[in-house]
Write a protein that holds these residues in place. Structure first.
Motif, short mmCIF file in Angstrom:
data_model
loop_
_atom_site.label_atom_id
_atom_site.label_comp_id
_atom_site.label_asym_id
_atom_site.label_seq_id
_atom_site.Cartn_x
_atom_site.Cartn_y
_atom_site.Cartn_z
N SER A 98 23.61 -30.36 -32.36
CA SER A 98 23.78 -29.18 -33.22
C SER A 98 25.25 -28.81 -33.34
CB SER A 98 22.97 -28.00 -32.68
OG SER A 98 23.12 -26.87 -33.50
N ASP A 99 25.96 -28.76 -32.19
CA ASP A 99 27.39 -28.41 -32.22
C ASP A 99 28.23 -29.43 -32.98
OD1 ASP A 99 27.06 -26.02 -30.98
OD2 ASP A 99 27.74 -26.66 -29.01
N PRO A 100 28.05 -30.74 -32.74
CA PRO A 100 28.82 -31.71 -33.53
C PRO A 100 28.62 -31.56 -35.03
CG PRO A 100 27.88 -32.81 -31.64
CD PRO A 100 27.32 -31.42 -31.65
N ILE A 101 27.39 -31.38 -35.48
CA ILE A 101 27.15 -31.21 -36.91
C ILE A 101 27.84 -29.96 -37.42
CG2 ILE A 101 25.36 -30.81 -38.66
CD1 ILE A 101 23.46 -32.46 -36.95
N MET A 102 27.74 -28.87 -36.64
CA MET A 102 28.36 -27.61 -37.05
C MET A 102 29.87 -27.76 -37.19
SD MET A 102 28.62 -24.01 -35.00
CE MET A 102 29.76 -24.78 -33.84
N HIS A 103 30.52 -28.43 -36.23
CA HIS A 103 31.98 -28.56 -36.28
C HIS A 103 32.42 -29.43 -37.45
CE1 HIS A 103 32.99 -26.34 -32.71
NE2 HIS A 103 32.16 -27.05 -31.96
N ILE A 104 31.67 -30.47 -37.76
CA ILE A 104 32.05 -31.31 -38.90
C ILE A 104 31.86 -30.56 -40.21
CG2 ILE A 104 31.48 -33.42 -40.17
CD1 ILE A 104 30.82 -34.74 -37.54
N ILE A 105 30.77 -29.80 -40.33
CA ILE A 105 30.55 -28.99 -41.54
C ILE A 105 31.69 -27.98 -41.71
CG2 ILE A 105 29.09 -27.23 -42.58
CD1 ILE A 105 27.76 -29.85 -42.84
N ARG A 106 32.03 -27.31 -40.62
CA ARG A 106 33.13 -26.33 -40.69
C ARG A 106 34.44 -27.00 -41.06
NH1 ARG A 106 32.59 -22.53 -35.41
NH2 ARG A 106 34.72 -22.06 -36.07
N ASN A 107 34.67 -28.18 -40.49
CA ASN A 107 35.89 -28.91 -40.80
C ASN A 107 35.93 -29.28 -42.28
OD1 ASN A 107 38.29 -30.53 -39.62
ND2 ASN A 107 37.20 -32.04 -40.84
N SER A 108 34.79 -29.70 -42.84
CA SER A 108 34.74 -30.10 -44.24
C SER A 108 35.01 -28.92 -45.16
CB SER A 108 33.38 -30.72 -44.57
OG SER A 108 33.19 -31.94 -43.89
N VAL A 109 34.41 -27.77 -44.84
CA VAL A 109 34.59 -26.59 -45.70
C VAL A 109 36.00 -26.03 -45.56
CG1 VAL A 109 33.79 -24.24 -46.17
CG2 VAL A 109 32.14 -26.04 -45.64
N ASP A 110 36.52 -25.97 -44.33
CA ASP A 110 37.83 -25.36 -44.09
C ASP A 110 38.98 -26.29 -44.46
OD1 ASP A 110 39.66 -23.49 -43.33
OD2 ASP A 110 39.47 -23.84 -41.19
N HIS A 111 38.96 -27.50 -43.94
CA HIS A 111 40.05 -28.46 -44.18
C HIS A 111 39.87 -29.23 -45.49
CE1 HIS A 111 42.11 -28.14 -40.34
NE2 HIS A 111 40.95 -28.16 -39.73
N GLY A 112 38.63 -29.67 -45.74
CA GLY A 112 38.42 -30.63 -46.82
C GLY A 112 38.34 -30.03 -48.20
N ILE A 113 37.42 -29.09 -48.40
CA ILE A 113 37.19 -28.53 -49.73
C ILE A 113 38.36 -27.62 -50.14
CG2 ILE A 113 35.64 -27.14 -51.16
CD1 ILE A 113 34.42 -29.76 -50.29
N GLU A 114 38.91 -27.88 -51.32
CA GLU A 114 40.02 -27.09 -51.81
C GLU A 114 39.54 -25.76 -52.40
OE1 GLU A 114 40.56 -31.50 -53.03
OE2 GLU A 114 39.00 -29.95 -53.14
N MET A 115 40.48 -24.84 -52.64
CA MET A 115 40.16 -23.59 -53.30
C MET A 115 39.72 -23.88 -54.74
SD MET A 115 40.58 -21.25 -51.02
CE MET A 115 40.63 -19.72 -51.97
N PRO A 116 38.88 -23.02 -55.33
CA PRO A 116 38.36 -23.29 -56.67
C PRO A 116 39.43 -23.53 -57.72
CG PRO A 116 37.12 -21.52 -55.65
CD PRO A 116 38.25 -21.83 -54.72
N ASP A 117 40.53 -22.73 -57.69
CA ASP A 117 41.58 -22.92 -58.70
C ASP A 117 42.31 -24.25 -58.51
OD1 ASP A 117 42.57 -21.98 -56.28
OD2 ASP A 117 44.31 -21.02 -57.21
N VAL A 118 42.47 -24.66 -57.25
CA VAL A 118 43.13 -25.94 -56.98
C VAL A 118 42.25 -27.09 -57.47
CG1 VAL A 118 43.97 -27.49 -55.16
CG2 VAL A 118 44.38 -25.01 -54.99
N LYS B 89 33.27 -25.79 -57.88
CA LYS B 89 32.35 -25.66 -56.74
C LYS B 89 32.38 -26.96 -55.93
CE LYS B 89 28.43 -23.52 -56.85
NZ LYS B 89 27.04 -23.08 -57.09
N GLY B 90 32.78 -26.86 -54.69
CA GLY B 90 32.81 -28.03 -53.82
C GLY B 90 31.42 -28.45 -53.40
#
Length: 687
Positions: free
Chosen positions: A412-432, A441-442
């Motif tokens: 559960s924790d590994p999946i959560m950390h990767i999801i958070r990493n993808s949303v925070d680090h990976g997905i850009e802001m909508p205007d970008v 929408k990412g």
């Protein structure tokens, strides 16, 4: 009490509350764009049940928080206000559910549920008052705080009387009767019941023997009453009995008295209240015909699921393991060597088949779907988007895939950390994203699927991808590079992100930048014999792949011999095994490491005797055997004296000081009574 204690009641309470909160959160996340009347009713019902159950357990903080949410949705249900900000409404309700979950977590850990609910209750009340002002309601102390139980039922024209029987073995029948009465208060008034004191120790035996007698008045539609009774968990049978009660007049009497049945009740409108599952004649045209077989199947399905404590499943699994070991010790007994025992071997094959079938059944009982773990990620993505100002859609695929209960707790924790990493680090802001020609929408996809004896969990996003230069710079500054930068492959560079303290984010936020999180992924997965890999394309996104075993308890293993000891290697980690011949190309690199060429590829050779510092008489590679082991995208050839054979083995834990030894994950008992250490394949790749 005689039949149960508070601890068992708390166990059942926390389990059922967890189920309700999970159901509630699914409704909230799924319907955030706007609540239908049906969803409002369902949320009201859930909070009403949580309020009543927690009040019964004297958990006043939980009860008060649930009551405030119930008041809010009572107003929404009765007044249907317009122009609601559903996202803010969801925020407020989730704050209430978070408080309840925190209190439940305390109870499960053995601590008192002593949280202060005043803050969350005040927030909910303020939001309710704001909704009233926007819709022109008078915000008096009484407005919106009307007791839902004190509805119009008190002066209803019809009186009902039922005798309820709970499912055999459901336990705590008196508490279930108490909950039924509490839930009924929303629709009915003048409620009386036998046994009268549901917390008396004799109530459980009386209900099991005679059923639970219930009498009440209501002017609500008969279908509403019947639906509440029929959807109450663990009810086996509902029979209509005398409206006057089992003793005549008001329903009353001692719990140990056996009531005498009387004439059937007459519900409002002259519709006869018959046994559960039957349709009233006056409303027959509203329902499609139901065959006797369909009705029986529906009733049967409702009672074919029971809750079992995980500790009992663990004990059953341990006994299953002992049975596997005992069977091996009998069939492989050295005293049988050289004997002609055709009948014996025939019977042992039949025994092995039965044990295999039993083992599959036991293991299937421990398998749980990933759906619950996956759904929690919707909440994480939602909250992060609200805080970071991003717009991300999470798509879930294959949530019905099942894994062992013990494993799911570690992933559960590994999946959560990767999801958070993808949303925070990976997905850009909508205007970008819009400037880059992407959809504002990412997208994050969470997928699970079976592959043989393993489960693959794949998390892919369409974000910016990993920054190769930043990762290399961070690795260089941390002294992690062991060879020239030009010799590192893209995959090797990307794997650096799973090291402790490694973060390329320059800004510390509530979600990232501290170098804590991604190392949890590899650590937790290694604990259960899994691994994680990542592939990334700059500007297009990243793909994280988690490979985990289905179960840890009983595995297929290959027993090998080295010196005077035997070791077991999980079959899933073995690619192939081969003997070194004069034609095999074996050489050493400049650092003295032995290498072997197999079909054009070069692999390191690890001598098991040298790895563990033990003596063996087999030192020439041509006299032993090379076993090719795989761990993710890495491969190594392990040199041992000989292969002994393949068999199922039961994984046993080892003392804590042994766990510090690299390359050992557990132990098992072989058929001849010898102890065999289980090889931790990941340990050979640490260097």
């Amino acid at each position: 009490m005689a039949d149960f204690d508070r601890e068992s009641m708390l166990d059942m309470f926390t389990f059922e509350m967890g189920q309700l909160l999970e159901q509630l959160e699914q409704i909230l996340i799924r319907s955030e764009a706007g609540y239908s009347q049906e969803e409002i009713n369902e949320i009201f019902r859930i909070m009403h049940t949580i309020k009543g159950s927690s009040a019964m357990m004297m958990l006043n903080g939980i009860s008060t928080a649930a009551h405030s949410v119930e008041d809010l949705f009572y107003y929404l249900r009765e007044e249907s206000p317009r122009d609601l900000d559903y996202r803010r409404l969801t925020d407020v309700v989730l704050a209430g559910t978070d408080f309840i979950k925190e209190e439940l977590a305390k109870i499960e850990s053995g601590a008192p549920a002593d949280g202060d609910c005043e803050g969350v209750v005040s927030r909910i009340k303020r939001h309710l008052a704001e909704i009233k002002r926007q819709n022109g309601a008078v915000d008096s102390p009484e407005a919106g705080n009307r007791n839902p139980e004190a509805g119009p039922a008190d002066n209803g024209p019809g009186r009902y009387a039922y005798r309820v029987f709970f499912s055999d073995g459901c336990e705590m029948e008196n508490i279930r009767a108490y909950t039924l009465v509490h839930n009924l208060e929303e629709l009915a008034g003048g409620i009386s019941h036998v046994p009268e004191d549901l917390l008396d120790e004799s109530a459980v035996g009386a209900i099991r023997k005679n059923g639970f007698w219930l009498s009440f008045t209501s002017k609500r539609d008969f279908n509403d009453i019947r639906n509440l009774l029929e959807t109450t968990p663990f009810i086996r049978e509902i029979d209509a009995e005398g409206a006057a009660g089992p003793y005549g007049g008001a329903v009353a009497g001692r719990a140990d008295e056996e009531p005498a049945p009387r004439a059937a009740a007459q519900p409002p409108g002259g519709v006869r209240a018959e046994s559960a599952g039957k349709k009233p004649q006056a409303d027959a045209d509203k329902y499609p015909p139901e065959t006797a077989a369909e009705a029986a199947e529906k009733k049967s399905a409702a009672h074919h699921v029971i809750s079992v404590n995980v500790s009992k499943l663990d004990q059953l699994l341990n006994l299953m393991g002992e049975l596997v070991i005992s069977e091996a010790m009998v069939t492989q007994n050295s005293e049988l060597d050289g004997l002609e025992l055709d009948s014996f071997h025939k019977e042992t094959r039949q025994l092995r088949k039965i044990i295999n079938d039993l083992q599959e059944t036991v293991m299937s009982m421990r398998m749980v779907p990933l759906s619950t773990t996956f759904f929690k990620m919707h909440r994480i993505v939602r909250d992060m988007c609200r805080q970071l100002g991003k717009d991300v859609q999470l798509e879930v695929v294959g949530e019905e895939t099942e894994v062992d209960k013990n494993i799911i707790e570690h992933i559960s924790d590994p999946i959560m950390h990767i999801i958070r990493n993808s949303v925070d680090h990976g997905i850009e802001m909508p205007d970008v994203r819009q400037r880059l020609g992407k959809n504002p929408k990412g997208s994050v996809v969470l997928e699970a699927k079976n592959t043989g004896g393993d489960v693959l969990i794949i998390i892919r996003d369409d974000g910016a991808g990993l920054d190769r230069d930043k990762i290399l710079e961070k690795a260089r500054n941390n002294g992690l590079l062991r060879k020239p930068e030009s010799e590192y492959t893209e995959r090797e560079i990307q794997q650096f992100i799973f090291l402790p303290g490694f973060s390329t984010n320059d800004t510390v936020t509530s979600y990232s930048g501290r170098g804590v999180g991604m190392d949890v992924v590899s650590t937790n997965l290694e604990y259960v014999g899994g691994y994680v890999s990542v592939e990334s394309t700059p500007g297009e996104g990243s793909v994280f792949t988690l490979k985990i075993p289905l179960t840890l308890a009983i595995i297929e293993g290959m027993t090998i011999k080295m010196g005077g000891a035997k070791y077991t290697i999980p079959i899933v980690s073995i690619s192939t095994s081969f003997k070194v011949t004069p034609e095999t190309e074996v050489f050493s690199d400049p650092d003295g490491n032995e290498m072997v060429s197999v079909r054009g590829d070069i692999y390191n050779i690890v001598r098991l005797s040298e790895f563990f510092g033990l003596e063996t008489s087999v030192t020439d590679l041509r006299d032993g055997i090379l076993i090719m082991l795989e761990n993710g995208d890495q491969t190594v050839c392990l040199f041992a004296d000989e292969l002994v054979g393949q068999q199922q083995v039961v994984v046993k834990s080892i003392p804590k000081y042994f766990k510090k030894v690299r390359g050992i994950s557990g132990c098992t008992l072989l058929g001849n009574g010898e102890i065999s250490l289980i090889i931790d394949v990941a340990g050979f790749f640490d260097k």
